[in-house]
Design an enzyme around this catalytic site. Structure first.
Site, PDB file in Angstrom:
ATOM      1  N   ASP A 139       1.191  -1.099  -0.115  1.00  0.00           N
ATOM      2  CA  ASP A 139      -0.118   0.109   0.215  1.00  0.00           C
ATOM      3  C   ASP A 139       0.779   1.306  -0.225  1.00  0.00           C
ATOM      4  OD1 ASP A 139      -2.128  -1.462  -0.194  1.00  0.00           O
ATOM      5  OD2 ASP A 139      -2.241  -0.904   2.546  1.00  0.00           O
TER       6      ASP A 139
ATOM      7  N   CYS B 230     -25.465   3.257  26.632  1.00  0.00           N
ATOM      8  CA  CYS B 230     -25.084   4.643  25.459  1.00  0.00           C
ATOM      9  C   CYS B 230     -26.237   5.001  24.928  1.00  0.00           C
ATOM     10  CB  CYS B 230     -24.039   3.989  24.525  1.00  0.00           C
ATOM     11  SG  CYS B 230     -23.246   6.142  25.051  1.00  0.00           S
TER      12      CYS B 230
ATOM     13  N   HIS C  82     -19.416   1.948  28.616  1.00  0.00           N
ATOM     14  CA  HIS C  82     -19.661   1.178  27.479  1.00  0.00           C
ATOM     15  C   HIS C  82     -18.768  -0.049  28.177  1.00  0.00           C
ATOM     16  CE1 HIS C  82     -20.626   2.812  23.541  1.00  0.00           C
ATOM     17  NE2 HIS C  82     -20.022   3.975  24.136  1.00  0.00           N
TER      18      HIS C  82
ATOM     19  N   GLU D 167     -19.003  -3.074  27.283  1.00  0.00           N
ATOM     20  CA  GLU D 167     -18.653  -4.101  26.720  1.00  0.00           C
ATOM     21  C   GLU D 167     -16.900  -4.022  26.824  1.00  0.00           C
ATOM     22  OE1 GLU D 167     -20.012  -1.617  25.786  1.00  0.00           O
ATOM     23  OE2 GLU D 167     -19.510  -0.598  23.601  1.00  0.00           O
TER      24      GLU D 167
HETATM   25  N1  GLN Z   1     -25.329   9.600  20.628  1.00  0.00           N
HETATM   26  C1  GLN Z   1     -25.782   8.968  21.720  1.00  0.00           C
HETATM   27  C2  GLN Z   1     -24.689  10.464  22.036  1.00  0.00           C
HETATM   28  O1  GLN Z   1     -23.749  11.147  21.582  1.00  0.00           O
HETATM   29  C3  GLN Z   1     -25.075   7.820  21.821  1.00  0.00           C
HETATM   30  C4  GLN Z   1     -23.631   7.917  22.035  1.00  0.00           C
HETATM   31  C5  GLN Z   1     -22.908   6.707  22.308  1.00  0.00           C
HETATM   32  O2  GLN Z   1     -24.351   5.586  21.641  1.00  0.00           O
HETATM   33  N2  GLN Z   1     -21.973   6.027  21.806  1.00  0.00           N
HETATM   34  O3  GLN Z   1     -24.749  10.596  23.575  1.00  0.00           O
END
Ligand code: GLN
Length: 537
Positions: A148, A382, A508, A510
């Site tokens: 690349d 989220c 999050h 996860e």
């Molecule tokens: N869009 C939503 C916010 O900005 C949730 C963001 C997300 O799920 N990471 O608050």
């Protein structure tokens, strides 16, 4: 001084360089070595935070709030390395700092060029990761495929690295594809020879070649690769397809890859083995007794990398609970009031991941309603939490047109709205609420049962939040604010009363789950899904 391993990829992309790099990290940790893993991404974006998930997959958020490549997730899941913003280097970042230095007059009249200025910047960023940290080995994965155009400055930098640092201190590993041709019933080594030839043109001679192939590499092919690519025969390693990615370190260890690396880098290292990993992760993952069906209702469902860490965290929770987690991937846009029962019928749990933009949100809200009313275990992440709040406001509290101001600026009930400090933000990149923040957990909630502690730290990536104007009225109607920021101003976790397991979080979780240490909320979500399944049969 740290030693360095550079991992390049040849022939085609998506061979699993990230998993190879993470697995090598795991192998070296099994030799008692302290490692870190870096990803170099040749694209010009400063970070993947502004990229469409369809193009890039998940954006992985580090503890210190960097939006990074999803391979960093593999590094954290496989190893105990501390991964932070320094562990992802992009062309955009490199040019940004070189151009800034040029404007600041740092180069004292020099003509600023790819060599040495860009390559120096790359090298100094790589070295910065080990500065003051006593790392034995730094593993550096170079994104993209050899050949690349945009990858060239990185390859030139690693060529120089070996000259600067000393031959015994740097190892180049090349991952290639060894295809199997059905018509002639043989595996082909030519693409590997070409790819290594391309590397040698630049001045890089790989010492180890790892071959991805669907068929076993024959002794003859190994011999051929060794001869044409100028590597020892035992340094031709096979990476066959496996059922479970956490098995890769075991397969590599069987071929003595760790031994080869410590020998070539001349590092004295004892061997602790990978028995615990094998027993607690791989053997368990391959012998799961029961199964649950989890619906993941999202907007980037067609691309499996878009929710990478979520799928991994679900698997970890399955390993912990001894159940196979079968994900039912549902495109939220396809959900209507008429078909929702058909679509969700038979699932044992519903998860709504994060996301941005209005597309598919009404489908997600319908899925929340289904989970809440039918008492199906529910986990919102989220945007998933924001959807749960909107659903509750509309259908339980009677705020019919409740919404997030992200999707409806004129809603009469903005139950989710922009965080105060976001209101004047115009720039898109790296301007969200990012990284780890503390959250205090309320007693007697499913969250406190899961975490078993009062304060936790979780990673965020969002602009909008629960609107505190609605806190009292929604609490009265049975919404539980199970977690808030320590100053209580930000709602971080909501739960629903009279539901066996309905937990939604503004962060999050996860990103912090590991195969041998399932995240507590994922663990309990899957446990409740299993319970729900048993109760129905
Ligand atoms: N869009 C939503 C916010 O900005 C949730 C963001 C997300 O799920 N990471 O608050």
């Amino acid at each position: 001084m740290s030693k360095y391993i550079f991992i390049t990829g040849g022939v085609v992309s998506s061979l699993g360089k990230g998993i190879l790099s993470a697995s090598i990290g795991k192998l070296l940790e099994s030799r008692g070595l302290k490692v870190s893993v870096i990803k170099c991404d040749p694209y010009i974006n400063v970070d993947p935070g502004t990229m469409n998930p369809y193009q890039h997959g998940e954006v992985y958020v580090t503890e210190d709030g960097a939006e990074t490549d999803l391979d960093l997730g593999h590094y954290e899941r496989f190893t105990s390395a501390r991964i932070s913003r320094e562990n992802n280097i992009t062309t955009g970042m490199v040019y940004n700092s070189v151009i800034k230095k040029e404007r600041d007059g740092i180069y004292l009249g020099d003509t600023v060029q790819v060599i040495p200025h860009i390559t120096d910047e790359i090298k100094s960023r790589i070295k910065k990761v080990s500065a003051g940290r006593k790392l034995d080995v730094v593993i550096v994965e170079i994104g993209g495929t050899v050949g690349d155009i945009e990858g060239l400055p990185f390859l030139e930098a690693i060529r120089q690295f070996k000259q600067d640092t000393g031959l015994k201190n740097v190892l180049n590993i090349h991952l290639t594809l060894v295809p199997y041709l059905k018509s002639s019933e043989e595996i082909k080594t030519k693409p590997t020879q070409h790819s290594v030839g391309k590397l040698r043109e630049i001045g890089i001679q790989p010492e180890i070649i790892v071959c991805r192939s669907e068929k076993s590499i024959t002794e003859e092919s190994r011999q051929k690769i060794s001869l044409f690519c100028n590597v020892e025969k035992e340094a031709v390693i096979q990476a066959a397809d496996v059922d479970c990615i956490y098995e890769v370190p075991l397969r590599l260890k069987e071929q003595w890859l760790d031994e080869l690396i410590v020998r070539k880098l001349d590092i004295p290292a004892f061997d602790r083995g990978l028995d615990i990993w094998k027993k607690n992760v791989v053997d368990r993952a391959k012998n799961l007794k029961n199964a649950v069906k989890i619906a993941v209702v999202g907007k980037y469902i067609s691309l499996k990398d878009a929710y990478k860490s979520i799928y991994e965290a679900l698997d970890h929770a399955g390993i912990k609970n001894n159940v196979l987690v079968q994900t039912v991937k549902i495109e939220s846009e396809s959900i209507t009031k008429g078909n929702i029962c058909n679509i969700l019928n038979g699932v044992d749990g519903i998860l709504i991941p994060g996301g941005f933009g209005i597309r598919g949100t009404e489908g997600k809200i319908s899925a929340v309603k289904y989970a809440r009313e039918r008492k199906v275990p529910f986990f919102g992440l989220c945007l998933g939490m924001q959807m749960a709040v909107i659903e509750y406001a509309r259908n339980v509290c009677g705020f019919e047109k409740a919404n997030s101001t992200e999707f409806s600026s004129g809603t009469p009930h903005p139950v989710i709205s922009l965080m105060e400090h976001q209101k004047n933000t115009r720039q898109k990149g790296a301007t969200m609420r990012l990284g780890a923040y503390p959250c205090n957990i309320r007693n007697d909630t499913n969250s406190s049962k899961a975490y078993r502690r009062r304060q936790i730290y979780e990673r965020h990536r969002h602009r909008y939040e629960f609107n505190n104007r609605y806190r009292k009225s929604m609490e009265k109607k049975g919404m539980v604010f199970a977690g808030t920021s320590p100053d209580r101003r930000l709602v971080e976790i909501i739960e629903v009363k009279k539901h066996p397991w309905f937990v939604a979080v503004q962060y999050h979780p996860e990103f912090k789950s590991k195969p041998d240490m399932s995240h507590p909320l994922f663990r309990d979500f899957i446990a409740s899904a299993w319970k729900y399944k048993k109760s129905r049969s």
